[in-house]
Design an enzyme around this catalytic site. Sequence first.
Site, PDB file in Angstrom:
ATOM      1  N   TYR A 101       0.729  -1.206  -0.058  1.00 29.77           N
ATOM      2  CA  TYR A 101       0.031  -0.023  -0.053  1.00 29.77           C
ATOM      3  C   TYR A 101       0.951   1.340   0.007  1.00 29.77           C
ATOM      4  O   TYR A 101       1.891   1.376   0.823  1.00 29.77           O
ATOM      5  CB  TYR A 101      -0.893   0.120   1.237  1.00 29.77           C
ATOM      6  N   GLU A 185      -3.257   7.221  -4.069  1.00 30.54           N
ATOM      7  CA  GLU A 185      -3.223   6.173  -3.368  1.00 30.54           C
ATOM      8  C   GLU A 185      -3.213   4.904  -4.421  1.00 30.54           C
ATOM      9  O   GLU A 185      -3.683   4.745  -5.333  1.00 30.54           O
ATOM     10  CB  GLU A 185      -4.393   5.919  -2.402  1.00 30.54           C
TER      11      GLU A 185
END
Length: 377
Positions: A101, A185
Site C-alpha cells: 500500500y 493512493e
Amino acid sequence: MDLYEHEARELFADHGIAVPEAEVVSLAKEAGPAAERLGGRVVVKAQVKTGGRGKAGGVKFAADAAAAQLTARQILGMDIKGHTVRKVMLARPVDIEAEYYVSFVLDRAAGAFLAIASAEGGMEIEEVAATRPEAVARILVDPAEGVTPAKAAEIAEAAGLPAATAPVIQALYQVLVREDAVLVEVNPLVRTTDGLIIALDGKITLDDNARFRQARWGDTETDPGDDPLEVAAAAKGLNYVKLDGGVGVIGNGAGLVMSTLDVVAGCGAEPANFLDIGGGASAQVMADGLSVILSDPDVKSVFVNVFGGITACDAVAEGIVQALESVQLTKPLVVRLDGNSAARGREILEDRAHPLVQQVTTMDGAARQAAVLANAG
Ligand SMILES: Nc1ncnc2c1ncn2[C@@H]1O[C@H](COP(=O)(O)OP(=O)(O)OP(=O)(O)O)[C@@H](O)[C@H]1O
Ligand SMILES: [Mg+2]
C-alpha cells in the site's frame, strides 16, 4: 474531484508507473472483444468512485473472452454502496507475489504532504491500519523538498517495501504535484513473480481549486451521483445535496446553511436538502434553487435563511420576487432576512405580499415556523 480507477491508471502511466494493460467498456457485448485483445483471461473491475469494490463483488477474474462478457454483464448495473456501475475496466491479470500500500495525502494541519505506506497492502488494509498501526509507516514530506530518491528510499524502508519500489514512490509523488492532486493512493502496488513493480489499483482526488490549470479535465463532468435532483442542481451549478427530510433549505454561505440544518433539526423537523446559493444570490440563482427544491416531492415547506453581507438583503429580496415570477410556488416559504439592508429587504417582500410567503425575523423563529409547516403538510 475524485477520479475513476481507469483515469488514475492513465495518469500513473503518464508518469512512468507500470500499470496492467486495460480497456474500459460500458456494454457487456464490448467486453468479449476487449478481453480477446487483452489475451483472453482478464480481471473485470467495476468503475465506481467508492472503495471496497472487491468485497462487494465488483472485481472478478474471467478465464476467457466469453466469461468476461458474462462477468461484465453481472457487474454492469450493480449497486456498490449507492453507486451504480456504468463502466467496467478489463485488465490483464498479473501474477502477484506481494501486495503493498502506498499513498500521498495533503496533511493540512502539518502544512506538508504525508506518505503512508505498508508492506501489507490489499483489500484488508483498513483492518491492518486499525488493528496493527505499526504495520503502516507515516512519513511527512516537506513540499519544498519533495520526494528525492533518498526520501523515496526512506519511505520504502520505513514500510518494509523492497528497494525496487522507491522509483515508483517518487513517480507517485510527481503525480500528486504535477496533476494537482490532494490524494493519490495505490492499493495494491504489487511485486509480480518476475520481480516487476506494478500499480494494480489507483485512487486520485484532484484539487478542484487547481482545475483551471489542468486542461485535460476541462470538460469532464464532476460526478453528480445518481440522484436526479442532484444531477439537475449540478447542471445549474448549484451547491446542492439531497437529504431525507421535509424542510427545503436555502441559505447563503456553507456555514450558515450547515447551522440552518442543525436548527431545523433542533425544531423537530428534518431538512430536505443542503443548498448554498453562495455570495451572489442573484434572482436567477434563487429561481434555480427554488425550482430544484420545489420539484422534490418530499419537501413540505421551504426555509430561505439569508444573512446579508456583501450581497445586501434587498438584492436577495428582489431575487426572491423575481424568482416568484418564473417559479410556481407550491409550498409555503418562510423567509428570514437579517444583516445588511434587512429592513429594506423585508419591505420588498411585504410589498409583494405573496400568499405562500411569510417572514420571520429570527433564525430560530423561522426554523420553528418552517418545521411546523412541514410537519403539518
Ligand atoms: N490486474 C490484476 N491482476 C491480478 N490481480 C488483480 C488485478 N487487479 C486486481 N487484482 C486483485 O484484486 C484485488 C482487488 O482489486 P482492487 O484493489 O482493484 O479492488 P478493491 O481494493 O476492492 O477496490 P478498492 O480499492 O476500490 O477498495 C487486488 O488486491 C488484487 O489482489
Ligand atoms: Mg484496491
